[in-house]
Design an enzyme around this catalytic site. Structure first.
Site, mmCIF file in Angstrom:
data_model
loop_
_atom_site.group_PDB
_atom_site.id
_atom_site.type_symbol
_atom_site.label_atom_id
_atom_site.label_comp_id
_atom_site.label_asym_id
_atom_site.label_seq_id
_atom_site.Cartn_x
_atom_site.Cartn_y
_atom_site.Cartn_z
ATOM 1 N N GLY A 129 57.409 -62.867 -8.043
ATOM 2 C CA GLY A 129 56.614 -62.348 -8.834
ATOM 3 C C GLY A 129 56.901 -62.483 -10.301
ATOM 4 O O GLY A 129 56.626 -61.521 -10.878
ATOM 5 N N HIS A 132 49.633 -74.493 -11.869
ATOM 6 C CA HIS A 132 50.107 -74.056 -10.330
ATOM 7 C C HIS A 132 49.346 -74.029 -9.244
ATOM 8 O O HIS A 132 47.955 -73.242 -9.483
ATOM 9 C CB HIS A 132 50.336 -72.668 -10.636
ATOM 10 C CG HIS A 132 51.227 -71.889 -9.682
ATOM 11 N ND1 HIS A 132 52.380 -71.172 -9.790
ATOM 12 C CD2 HIS A 132 51.082 -71.680 -8.331
ATOM 13 C CE1 HIS A 132 52.913 -70.671 -8.755
ATOM 14 N NE2 HIS A 132 52.008 -70.995 -7.763
ATOM 15 N N GLU A 154 53.668 -73.683 -2.492
ATOM 16 C CA GLU A 154 53.301 -73.870 -4.093
ATOM 17 C C GLU A 154 53.779 -74.951 -4.615
ATOM 18 O O GLU A 154 54.795 -75.356 -4.342
ATOM 19 C CB GLU A 154 53.939 -72.374 -4.364
ATOM 20 C CG GLU A 154 53.300 -71.169 -3.816
ATOM 21 C CD GLU A 154 53.256 -70.087 -4.767
ATOM 22 O OE1 GLU A 154 53.742 -70.085 -5.909
ATOM 23 O OE2 GLU A 154 52.661 -69.181 -4.183
ATOM 24 N N ASN A 174 55.892 -69.323 0.401
ATOM 25 C CA ASN A 174 55.676 -67.773 0.477
ATOM 26 C C ASN A 174 55.310 -67.757 1.876
ATOM 27 O O ASN A 174 54.047 -67.943 2.361
ATOM 28 C CB ASN A 174 54.447 -67.491 -0.370
ATOM 29 C CG ASN A 174 54.948 -67.253 -1.870
ATOM 30 O OD1 ASN A 174 55.941 -66.477 -1.970
ATOM 31 N ND2 ASN A 174 54.331 -68.007 -2.818
ATOM 32 N N ARG A 215 54.195 -65.474 4.026
ATOM 33 C CA ARG A 215 53.533 -64.311 4.187
ATOM 34 C C ARG A 215 52.010 -64.716 3.860
ATOM 35 O O ARG A 215 51.670 -65.673 3.244
ATOM 36 C CB ARG A 215 53.980 -63.343 3.141
ATOM 37 C CG ARG A 215 54.207 -63.597 1.859
ATOM 38 C CD ARG A 215 54.559 -62.417 0.884
ATOM 39 N NE ARG A 215 54.906 -63.038 -0.258
ATOM 40 C CZ ARG A 215 54.375 -62.997 -1.418
ATOM 41 N NH1 ARG A 215 53.150 -62.972 -1.165
ATOM 42 N NH2 ARG A 215 54.980 -63.449 -2.632
#
Length: 442
Positions: free
Chosen positions: A162, A206, A272, A288, A290
């Site tokens: 984050g 990204h 990512e 990630n 999740r």
């Protein structure tokens, strides 16, 4: 089979998980803090179990309190949503020790991907390229690493996410004070002060790949572009990632599946990458383990309910589809509507939402837990909702986004909606393929 699902989260993701669980015939039990006991997710859940006071450290982040509430609620499984304890290996183990299914990957995957340095090593072992850099246990080691990679560099928290514990350093003389700030922020946010140094790629995009696995098989559901960010936190996401060379897109997808297979990954995950917009080269950043905030854009173009797949795999099912069954159609864009003031450096804006008029119509989806009269507490993330649009192609999706934003009305608190209107009208965004510096020129 999962019959009673405990949702250890809040806000729009709690509501999103509850709706799919109820559609599958499960009892949706919301684990809510006292501050969320009267929220929209609490109203729409089948049952509510309090997990503690409003501050997240005493509720949503308290492993023992959440597990005790799930046991008392006679839950078969726990869905952690995103954020909070969603990638916490100790939480997953505590659930398993209590005889409760953790809706997510195995503990070994959480441990490997929860530590970014370990994730880099696992990615490299699976054949994925990584951004040059490495651990910086001391300021002196950070300086050595930065000199090796060359300035500018990024400082990143090993246990981070984050955008917390992440700092961009342009010049050598800035490094020592910035690394002290990054370490302090990492300690405060994650209880782990470790940071590492990476080369900063100025023209970076990204781009991420959605994967699904059942512990044996693994597939991808295409790419997403999440390059429009503020303070390394995403604001706009779209699928598929626009203006990628076919070779780059294929390489990203194959690399993501290779990593998932190497981990014997179970459930939904996101791999990512940083793509150099000038060269097309790409580098593995992290996985990630999740569901992601931006998962609806993938659902919009594939028709696959990712939460449903999480729940089915957690319940012991094999993947119900193979790679050939995934057929993407059209283009989808998501914007995050946060209770923040873009004109005041994105300062949070808690308070009462006196009016919330969300757009509706063909090709429009809204995931939100906020209605008129709803409260934005000061304790949590400022996300109020997500506006997702779909079109037959990217041009149609951008046009639909602009129209939907013009009908959106949030009053009583500041929001990022005006910023998104400017983004949707910006010729660079309309053209597609912007990099992570987009907001600097807006």
């Amino acid at each position: 089979m999962i019959r009673r699902l405990f949702i250890a989260n809040r806000g729009e993701i709690a509501l999103r998980v509850a709706r799919t669980a109820q559609r599958l015939g499960m009892t949706a039990i919301l684990g809510a803090s006292q501050g969320d006991a009267a929220s929209l997710p609490a109203m729409l859940a089948d049952e509510v179990a309090l997990v503690g006071p409003a501050p997240s450290a005493q509720s949503y982040l308290d492993v023992d309190a959440v597990i005790a509430a799930a046991i008392a609620a006679r839950a078969d499984a726990i869905h952690p949503g995103y954020g909070f304890l969603s990638e916490n290996a100790r939480f997953a183990k505590a659930a398993a020790d209590a005889g409760i299914i953790f809706v997510g990957p195995d503990i070994s995957s959480l441990e490997a991907m929860g530590d970014k340095l370990m994730a880099r090593a696992v990615g490299q072992a699976a054949g994925l390229p990584v951004v040059p850099g490495g651990e910086a246990a001391t300021p002196e080691e950070a300086l050595t690493r930065a000199r090796e990679t060359g300035f500018p560099v990024l400082l990143k928290a090993v246990a981070g996410g984050g955008g917390k514990g992440m700092k961009r350093v342009e010049r050598e003389e800035e490094l020592i004070p910035m690394i002290a700030m990054a370490m302090a922020e990492a300690q405060a946010s994650f209880g782990d002060p470790r940071v590492y140094v990476e080369r900063f790629i100025a023209s970076g995009r990204h781009v991420e790949v959605q994967v699904l696995g059942d512990g044996e098989a693994a597939i991808h559901l295409g790419t997403r572009d999440c390059s429009i960010q503020r303070r390394f936190q995403k604001l706009v996401e779209e699928a598929p990632a626009p203006m990628l060379p076919n070779a780059t897109r294929s390489g990203l997808e194959q690399a993501a599946v290779a990593l998932a297979k190497s981990l014997h990954y179970k459930g939904a995950g996101t791999v990512e990458f940083l793509v150099d917009a000038k060269t097309g080269d790409f580098y593995f950043l992290e996985m990630n383990a999740r569901i992601q905030v931006e998962h609806p854009v993938t659902e919009a173009i594939t028709g696959v309910d990712l939460v449903e797949q999480q729940l089915l795999v957690a319940g012991g099912a094999r993947l119900s589809m193979d790679q050939d069954a995934i057929r993407a159609r059209g283009h989808a864009i998501e914007v995050r509507i946060n209770a923040e003031d873009p004109e005041a450096d994105f300062r949070p804006s808690p308070g009462t939402v006196t009016r919330a008029a969300w757009p509706a119509g063909p090709g429009i989806r809204v995931d939100s837990h906020i209605a008129s009269g709803g409260m934005i507490p000061p304790y949590y993330d400022s996300l109020m909702g997500k506006l997702i649009v779909w079109g037959e192609d990217r041009h149609a999706a951008v046009a639909r986004l602009a129209c939907a934003l013009n009908t959106l009305s949030i009053e009583g608190v500041a929001s990022t909606a005006p910023l998104h209107r400017r983004i949707a009208a910006d010729p660079r965004f309309v053209a597609g393929g912007v990099d992570t510096r987009f907001l600097e020129g807006l």
